[in-house]
Design an enzyme around this catalytic site. Structure first.
Site, short mmCIF file in Angstrom:
data_model
loop_
_atom_site.label_atom_id
_atom_site.label_comp_id
_atom_site.label_asym_id
_atom_site.label_seq_id
_atom_site.Cartn_x
_atom_site.Cartn_y
_atom_site.Cartn_z
N ASP A 108 -6.25 2.23 -3.06
CA ASP A 108 -7.48 2.02 -2.30
C ASP A 108 -7.78 3.19 -1.35
OD1 ASP A 108 -5.55 1.49 -0.42
OD2 ASP A 108 -6.33 -0.45 0.20
N ARG A 158 -0.42 5.83 19.11
CA ARG A 158 -0.80 7.05 18.40
C ARG A 158 -1.65 7.94 19.31
NH1 ARG A 158 0.87 5.82 13.34
NH2 ARG A 158 0.19 3.83 12.48
N ASP A 163 -3.15 6.30 -3.06
CA ASP A 163 -1.98 5.69 -2.43
C ASP A 163 -1.41 4.62 -3.38
OD1 ASP A 163 -3.77 3.63 -2.09
OD2 ASP A 163 -3.15 3.15 -0.06
N GLU A 200 -12.40 6.08 6.54
CA GLU A 200 -11.40 6.49 7.53
C GLU A 200 -10.95 7.88 7.10
OE1 GLU A 200 -9.16 2.90 9.52
OE2 GLU A 200 -8.52 3.08 7.45
N SER A 217 0.80 -1.22 0.00
CA SER A 217 0.00 0.00 0.00
C SER A 217 0.84 1.28 0.00
CB SER A 217 -0.94 -0.07 1.20
OG SER A 217 -1.84 0.98 1.21
N ARG A 226 -4.11 5.36 21.49
CA ARG A 226 -4.36 3.93 21.26
C ARG A 226 -3.10 3.30 20.65
NH1 ARG A 226 -4.77 3.71 15.77
NH2 ARG A 226 -5.17 1.48 15.70
N ALA A 227 -2.91 2.02 20.93
CA ALA A 227 -1.77 1.32 20.35
C ALA A 227 -2.03 1.12 18.88
CB ALA A 227 -1.60 -0.02 21.04
N SER A 228 -1.05 1.42 18.03
CA SER A 228 -1.20 1.21 16.59
C SER A 228 -1.33 -0.28 16.30
CB SER A 228 0.01 1.78 15.86
OG SER A 228 0.14 1.17 14.59
N GLY A 229 -2.10 -0.62 15.27
CA GLY A 229 -2.21 -2.01 14.87
C GLY A 229 -1.18 -2.38 13.81
#
Ligand code: NG1
Ligand code: ZN
Length: 571
Positions: A317, A543, A313, A409, A91, A534-537
């Site tokens: 997508d 973040r 990108d 998003e 991506s 929150r923890a990035s996935g």
């Protein structure tokens, strides 16, 4: 041959255990030999599938992972008795990275429970792969063992323009050959094109047929729908599309051949950053991620003040719009904006068509959606908003609960889903006036123009263009619908991000204890202050997002919350 007879699986008999023929197990193991696992590394199928840094690719790690993805795809295809897809892409990541994602039969993301199977197999050394494959086959197919015999597994795959792609395809083919999968290599494709093809194949000859399962079918479907929605409207001036020097460039240029030009009542698309010959150019100082995170136009795009621009990108997508005004100030119109633009249009059209009372329209966002966007949807558009955790699969599932579910998003990944009920109503309603006929025709065409399988930058861009044409809006008019709250996104590196556990669609921290209270205290200090951590996935970091009514305050809040994260992260 030790395949059990399918009739053995009837009730009241002990659960059969499938033992695969030894030559098959040997083929799996032998086929994997050129692609050994990296012992020191743990692989995880995350929100974006498997994705890896360049250094790991050059040490030969991703080829092993891709080989195991081929095996999982075979099992998944058997399980669903359908064709599944494999996309090789990383991506928006830098050119040296690569990755892989599985596509489920309806063109959606891999079902979550299978992410675990994919993770298990990816972490299995080559000499144990036959054994582990047999174990997973027993675990996943035991209730419908007859499928082992019914038909071969079927897989379609494609890749983006990365230099490592062709080599990784050889690893994939080795796995597919080892387990006798019937496959089609679609070469270079955008991620959404592959999702489209998978859905077309599996809906063929059904009432929900999605289209011709070819690249040409994709262009024809989109171009036809575009012409119908455009009927009698004019697009104001050209749109400049930055293709991130990725696969979107050649594919968009192909689509243009099917679209009417501006003179013919269509669209004038200027393609920039479409260099797929120089691999290192991919996503370098261009593309949707660059524009969104740096909040500036790609330096080489040559856009003039007022020009309507958008960026895709690396695998096309995601899309974001932007322009620079006469004072050279940059303005971004991101995923939140595309969602509101699309929702306004669809809600208007259903109203004109006289079917709005029978349809539930809603917008799905994540916590990263700008507070002003959420307020605009709820208070001005009077549409419901659902907030989900980050990751497209969460948004997709939530959108499927509306009749017309618009999900995006903020970073530009999203689409619109129409329920079976909505499609039936839109297709079967009889217009009672020319106005209603036009609205119904437009809605019918939107169902085809929008790639409902998955977020699709090219399709989303055409959708945004036709809505702007219908409203005779410039990007400035679009931006003036509401004013974004100033915001700041910060990446904080901590020892162990897993201690940061978020709840309430990731808007609040449940642990470490006490951290959320401190974040709340800071938020209350500012007008319209909102922040979360929150923890990035996808990355080894936490973040922090913060917004407030002025830029200075948003930045101050972000740094205060980042400090809270650092403090708790080092305890
Ligand atoms: P993480 O790393 O979990 O924040 C990022 C993006 C998501 C999504 C995934 C998958 C942000 C803040 N997060 O997730 O929106 O696109 O990558 O690629 O942009
Ligand atoms: Zn992408």
């Amino acid at each position: 041959m030790s395949y059990p007879d399918p009739r053995d699986s009837v009730l009241n008999k002990p659960k059969p255990v499938i033992h695969l023929p030894k030559d098959l197990l040997d083929r799996i193991t032998k086929g994997a030999e050129p692609y050994p696992i990296l012992a020191e590394r743990k692989y995880e199928y995350g929100t974006a599938g498997f994705r890896m840094k360049a250094v790991e690719f050059s040490n030969v790690g991703l080829d092993h992972v891709i080989y195991t993805v081929g095996l999982i795809a075979a099992l998944r295809s058997k399980k669903r008795n359908a064709t599944v897809g494999i996309m090789i892409t990383a991506s928006h990541n830098p050119a040296e990275d690569n990755g892989v994602k599985l596509v489920d039969p309806m063109g959606d993301m891999l079902e979550q429970s299978w992410e675990t199977y994919a993770t298990v197999l990816a972490n299995t050394p080559s000499d144990k792969l036959g054994f582990e494959y047999e174990k997973l086959l027993n675990e996943t197919l035991i209730s419908n063992i007859s499928q082992l015999h019914e038909r071969p597994a079927k897989v379609v795959f494609a890749r983006d323009t990365r230099a490592s792609g062709p080599y990784l395809v050889t690893a994939l083919k080795a796995a597919l050959d080892a387990v006798n999968v019937e496959y089609t290599d679609h070469g270079l494709m955008t991620t959404p094109q592959l999702h489209y093809i998978v859905r077309c194949i599996n809906t063929m000859n059904s009432p929900y047929a999605f289209g011709e399962p070819t690249e040409q079918g994709y262009y024809e479907k989109m171009a036809k729908a575009f012409k119908t929605v455009m009927h009698g409207r004019t697009i104001q001036g050209p749109v400049t599309v930055d293709c991130a020097n990725g696969v979107g460039g050649p594919k968009l240029k192909e689509l243009i051949k099917y679209l009417p030009s501006a003179k013919e009542g269509g669209i004038d698309i200027k393609v920039v950053n479409d260099d797929v010959v120089k691999p290192e150019a991919l996503n370098f100082e261009c593309g949707a991620d660059y524009v969104k995170t740096k909040q500036r136009a790609p330096p080489n795009s040559n856009a003039q003040p007022g020009d309507r621009c958008c960026s895709l990108d690396g695998d096309a997508d995601r899309v974001v719009y932007y322009y620079t005004d006469e004072q050279k100030t940059f303005h971004l119109l991101d995923g939140d904006r595309i969602a509101t633009l699309g929702a306004v249009f669809l809600a208007d059209m259903t109203r004109v068509a006289g079917i709005d009372q029978k349809l539930k329209i809603g917008i799905v966002q994540t916590a990263y959606a700008n507070g002003a966007a959420t307020e605009y949807v709820e208070k001005v558009l009077k549409l419901p908003v659902t907030i989900t955790p980050t990751g497209v699969k969460h948004l997709h599932h939530a959108a499927a609960r509306y009749d017309i579910g618009v999900y995006f998003e903020a970073n530009g990944h999203g689409t619109v889903l129409f329920s079976e009920n909505a499609i039936k109503l839109i297709r079967e309603s009889e217009p009672k006036s020319p106005g209603q006929k036009h609205a119904l025709d437009s809605l019918r065409a939107c169902i085809d123009l929008i790639n409902q399988a998955v977020g699709d930058a090219i399709s989303d861009m055409l959708f945004a263009e036709v809505v702007l044409a219908h409203k005779s809006w410039t990007l400035e008019n679009w931006r003036n619908t509401y004013i974004d709250l100033p915001n700041r996104l910060v990446r904080v590196v901590v020892n162990d991000r897993s201690i940061f556990k978020a709840v309430d669609a990731e808007r609040r921290l449940e642990s470490p204890k006490g951290a959320q209270d401190e974040i709340d205290k800071y938020c209350q200090m500012y007008i319209k202050g909102r922040a979360f951590a929150r923890a990035s996935g996808t990355e080894d970091a936490v973040r922090v997002y913060a917004e407030a009514h002025s830029k200075t305050e948003a930045e101050k809040l972000a740094s205060q919350v980042a400090e809270v994260v650092r403090k708790y992260g080092s305890m």
